[in-house]
Design a protein around this motif. Sequence first.
Motif, PDB file in Angstrom:
ATOM      1  N   PHE A  70       0.838  -1.202   0.000  1.00 50.32           N
ATOM      2  CA  PHE A  70       0.000   0.000   0.000  1.00 50.32           C
ATOM      3  C   PHE A  70       0.878   1.260   0.000  1.00 50.32           C
ATOM      4  N   ALA A  71       1.980   1.221   0.756  1.00 45.83           N
ATOM      5  CA  ALA A  71       2.889   2.392   0.811  1.00 45.83           C
ATOM      6  C   ALA A  71       3.506   2.625  -0.577  1.00 45.83           C
ATOM      7  N   ASN A  72       3.866   1.539  -1.253  1.00 41.03           N
ATOM      8  CA  ASN A  72       4.450   1.649  -2.600  1.00 41.03           C
ATOM      9  C   ASN A  72       3.423   2.212  -3.587  1.00 41.03           C
ATOM     10  N   CYS A  73       2.187   1.726  -3.455  1.00 39.99           N
ATOM     11  CA  CYS A  73       1.121   2.166  -4.355  1.00 39.99           C
ATOM     12  C   CYS A  73       0.776   3.643  -4.111  1.00 39.99           C
ATOM     13  N   ARG A  74       0.778   4.052  -2.844  1.00 42.30           N
ATOM     14  CA  ARG A  74       0.478   5.460  -2.532  1.00 42.30           C
ATOM     15  C   ARG A  74       1.530   6.373  -3.173  1.00 42.30           C
ATOM     16  N   GLU A  75       2.799   5.947  -3.080  1.00 43.64           N
ATOM     17  CA  GLU A  75       3.879   6.757  -3.662  1.00 43.64           C
ATOM     18  C   GLU A  75       3.770   6.777  -5.190  1.00 43.64           C
ATOM     19  N   GLY A  76       3.412   5.610  -5.771  1.00 42.74           N
ATOM     20  CA  GLY A  76       3.236   5.537  -7.235  1.00 42.74           C
ATOM     21  C   GLY A  76       2.141   6.473  -7.700  1.00 42.74           C
ATOM     22  N   ALA A  77       1.016   6.513  -6.978  1.00 34.83           N
ATOM     23  CA  ALA A  77      -0.109   7.379  -7.342  1.00 34.83           C
ATOM     24  C   ALA A  77       0.268   8.851  -7.172  1.00 34.83           C
ATOM     25  N   ARG A  78       1.056   9.150  -6.128  1.00 36.19           N
ATOM     26  CA  ARG A  78       1.469  10.550  -5.883  1.00 36.19           C
ATOM     27  C   ARG A  78       2.313  11.056  -7.048  1.00 36.19           C
ATOM     28  N   ARG A  79       3.211  10.175  -7.538  1.00 36.61           N
ATOM     29  CA  ARG A  79       4.085  10.598  -8.648  1.00 36.61           C
ATOM     30  C   ARG A  79       3.340  10.629  -9.985  1.00 36.61           C
ATOM     31  N   ALA A  80       2.483   9.627 -10.221  1.00 35.88           N
ATOM     32  CA  ALA A  80       1.829   9.517 -11.530  1.00 35.88           C
ATOM     33  C   ALA A  80       0.661  10.493 -11.689  1.00 35.88           C
ATOM     34  N   LEU A  81      -0.062  10.748 -10.597  1.00 32.76           N
ATOM     35  CA  LEU A  81      -1.295  11.553 -10.710  1.00 32.76           C
ATOM     36  C   LEU A  81      -1.273  12.827  -9.880  1.00 32.76           C
ATOM     37  N   GLY A  82      -0.291  12.943  -8.988  1.00 33.59           N
ATOM     38  CA  GLY A  82      -0.267  14.103  -8.090  1.00 33.59           C
ATOM     39  C   GLY A  82      -1.295  13.981  -6.982  1.00 33.59           C
ATOM     40  N   LEU A  83      -1.783  12.744  -6.728  1.00 33.94           N
ATOM     41  CA  LEU A  83      -2.780  12.528  -5.676  1.00 33.94           C
ATOM     42  C   LEU A  83      -2.163  11.699  -4.554  1.00 33.94           C
ATOM     43  N   ARG A  84      -2.205  12.223  -3.328  1.00 35.16           N
ATOM     44  CA  ARG A  84      -1.726  11.446  -2.180  1.00 35.16           C
ATOM     45  C   ARG A  84      -2.944  10.946  -1.416  1.00 35.16           C
ATOM     46  N   ALA A  85      -3.072   9.630  -1.306  1.00 32.77           N
ATOM     47  CA  ALA A  85      -4.264   9.032  -0.680  1.00 32.77           C
ATOM     48  C   ALA A  85      -4.382   9.430   0.785  1.00 32.77           C
ATOM     49  N   PHE A  86      -5.599   9.791   1.192  1.00 32.90           N
ATOM     50  CA  PHE A  86      -5.884  10.087   2.606  1.00 32.90           C
ATOM     51  C   PHE A  86      -5.913   8.781   3.396  1.00 32.90           C
TER      52      PHE A  86
END
Length: 900
Positions: A70-86
């Motif tokens: 989940f931590a890896n996926c959150r970082e991937g989404a932050r870089r790819a979409l600019g969205l950091r999961a709450f």
Amino acid sequence: MLGMGTLARKVFGTPNDRKVKSARPLVAKINALEPEFQQLDDAGLKAKTAEFRARLEKGESLDDLLPEAFANCREGARRALGLRAFDVQLMGGIFLHQGNIAEMKTGEGKTLVATFPAYLNALTGKGVHVVTVNDYLAKRDAEWMGKVYAALGLTCGVVYPWQPEDEKRAAYAADITYATNNELGFDYLRDNMKSRMEEMAQRGHYFAIVDEVDSILIDEARTPLIISGPSQDRSDLYMAVDGLIPPLAEDHYKLDEKTRQVTFTEEGNEAIEQALHDAGLLPQGQSLYDPESTTLVHHVTQALRAHKLFHRDQQYIVRDGEVMLIDEFTGRMMKGRRLSEGLHQAIEAKERVAIQPENVTLASVTFQNYFRLYEKLSGMTGTAATEAEEFAEIYKLGVVEVPTNRPVARKDEHDAVYRTAREKYEAIVKEIEAAHEKGQPILVGTTSIEKSEMLSELLKAAGIPHNVLNARQHEAEAQIVADAGKLGAVTIATNMAGRGTDIKLGGNVDFKVMEAIAATPDEHPDAVRARIEAEHAADEEAVKAAGGLFVLATERHESRRIDNQLRGRSGRQGDPGRSAFFLSLEDDLMRIFGSERLDKVLSSLGMKEGEAIVHPWVNKSLEKAQAKVEARNFDIRKQLLKFDDVMNDQRKAIFGQRLDIMRAEDLEDIVRDMRHQVVEDTVDQYMPPKSYPDQWDMAGLAEALRTGLNLDLPVADWAAEEGVDQDTIRERIIEQSDTYMAEKAEAFGHAVMRDIEKQLLLQTIDAKWREHLVTLEHLRSVVGFRGYAQRDPLNEYKTEAFQLFESMLNALRVDVTQKLGQIRPLTEEERETMMRQFLAQQQTAAAPALVPAGAEDEPPPQPLAGFDADNPDTWGNPGRNDPCPCGSGEKFKHCHGRIV
């Protein structure tokens, strides 16, 4: 004073509170890992995926890997979409991974939530399916979230209708596949009609995440998916019967709106019988109660239903000369969907449009049974708690309410109930005027196209500019929804389930940017975005100051979930908002479910014209009525499922058998066992066990062996021998049949023979299964009458369906054995004739290149004499690769023989 239940909840917390609490330590672990994953470069994120896969193979479980994945996926989404999961989004992802339904309010970012469990479960390599309600959302989400998966080193595919076969197989082979529920179900059925493993698209059913899970697993669960082929055309009969319905009087039929049933009364039966006699459709002296009248009774009943239960612009619309059904839960057109058992044709006759021929079912499955194929199932929606019992009982799914990221600031007002619909609509127009004047955006919810257009006329008369979103404006849906949050916007919409586009206060930035770039192509896109974002911030503040989005519902729906979905469009992510329901005693729900008592109460209170009653008790009584309807609908679905489960067990057995046949290299043992069984049954029929030789029918046995096995054996001579019994004759026949088939395999070549056996088995299974489905449909339609004889229809259906299944398997053995006995290799002479014909065709095909200039072209292909596109009986018997008898020049399988 607190009640016992309330006191206990205060001390121990609700079950939902406990589930949420149990997920918090996992969220804390993921948060603690964040700095470590932020330090990785892009290649490091992908390397982590490979590392997780290796650890899985060594025996670690998915639960062990969850915090890191989940931590890896959150970082991937932050870089790819600019969205950091709450944190609440991570929590939703945890519940989905555990096989629950995560109830998350609208605007909480469910699309991003799905990436976490999808990524974690895709590490197994078994494939994850993310299910959406329409093709637009499937493509949008796959493209949008595909960037996250790509950043993590996983592949992502999307499945859509009419997709090329190789592209579809590639989409299913991806780690994560986005698709609609319809396409997944149809592909499952199509796969089980294929004849080779390499042609199949799906590769198993491991884990599915269903978006708008209540819409898909409950609302659409009543309608089975059916793949069908055309049958004979009976449009004249539909038109003739349709003309008999309008003259009927009200006492000729009984309409029950609660159960949506309509039946003829005794007077009605007499009237329709006389009308059929007069029209020459029912022979004189024949009654509707005679067995020969079954088909006619069916047609008349469907015509009555088409006129009294189905209304234009409510259940369907007519577009381009075609009757299009409307999904009552989403308000969308259901292109390609048709009502079964001739009901759609009856509506087409009523509307005087071209009547499409009825179809024969080739394969069918319900969503309940399709989604229960998955090893693990989970879902997301804004509204599931009211149907928690159904999810638990049918799908074994728990419902967990995930807290919102910010507290809900929406103000939900009590329902306002008016005496008449006219008073209600006058009050609605006044309410819209007042909100519009102060710039507050308004979303007005209606329950049908007819009502949305009627309200639109009232707003036009009042001079209020507005947009209308219903099945007619299907194509402009995303744009209308994106504009619905603008200052002063008024949007009238039919049900808002699964619209997929958020209503953002001040309007949707991305849509505004696209519009501005199109309008000013010379300006740099970054500059356009900066300018639009600055303007949008001011617009958003102005809308918030006006009170946020105002959701005004004009009616209560049968299901509380649909009302909650509409309400949930307002007050997203802590935004201000307001919702109100305006009702009248003439509304369908109020009229059908006990408005008489309320009417008396309102009359005794002396309510004035235009006044409304607003009280929490009214809300409570309405919710009770809705809960009753939901419970009744659940019972209907449960009963449907019990019947479908009988067929589902048989479907699984047949589809499993097909898979085994396709996987098998050698089917010689299977066809041999079938042949031996046929011989045993045949011998038992003509030489019954424990019978005397003078009771044997040897001539009948000899004929049965000739037709069934293509064997000419001297069984009568064998029977005349001293001391010969049934077992001896059976063994001789089996021995002779084995020798005959071995010689045939030698003549064909073993590899060719094995391929013939495989294709023949599959074709025969498919044909028999199709016939069996039709028989089960007929059984299902009449078995209800057994209740009058104090017998349980479900038990009767189970018993007879099992007997029919056994008969089908027996017929399958006989058919396969007979066909294999009759096939033979071509003689030398037949080979030469075929070769000559082939060479002649080749020369004809090449001829145009050799024809001198100015010579006439070869005449185009002509249709088969007497060919009728609507009547398959006139098509002859073309092979799959033969030219189509319609004269199009295409192969039959690509033209009229195409399976859709």
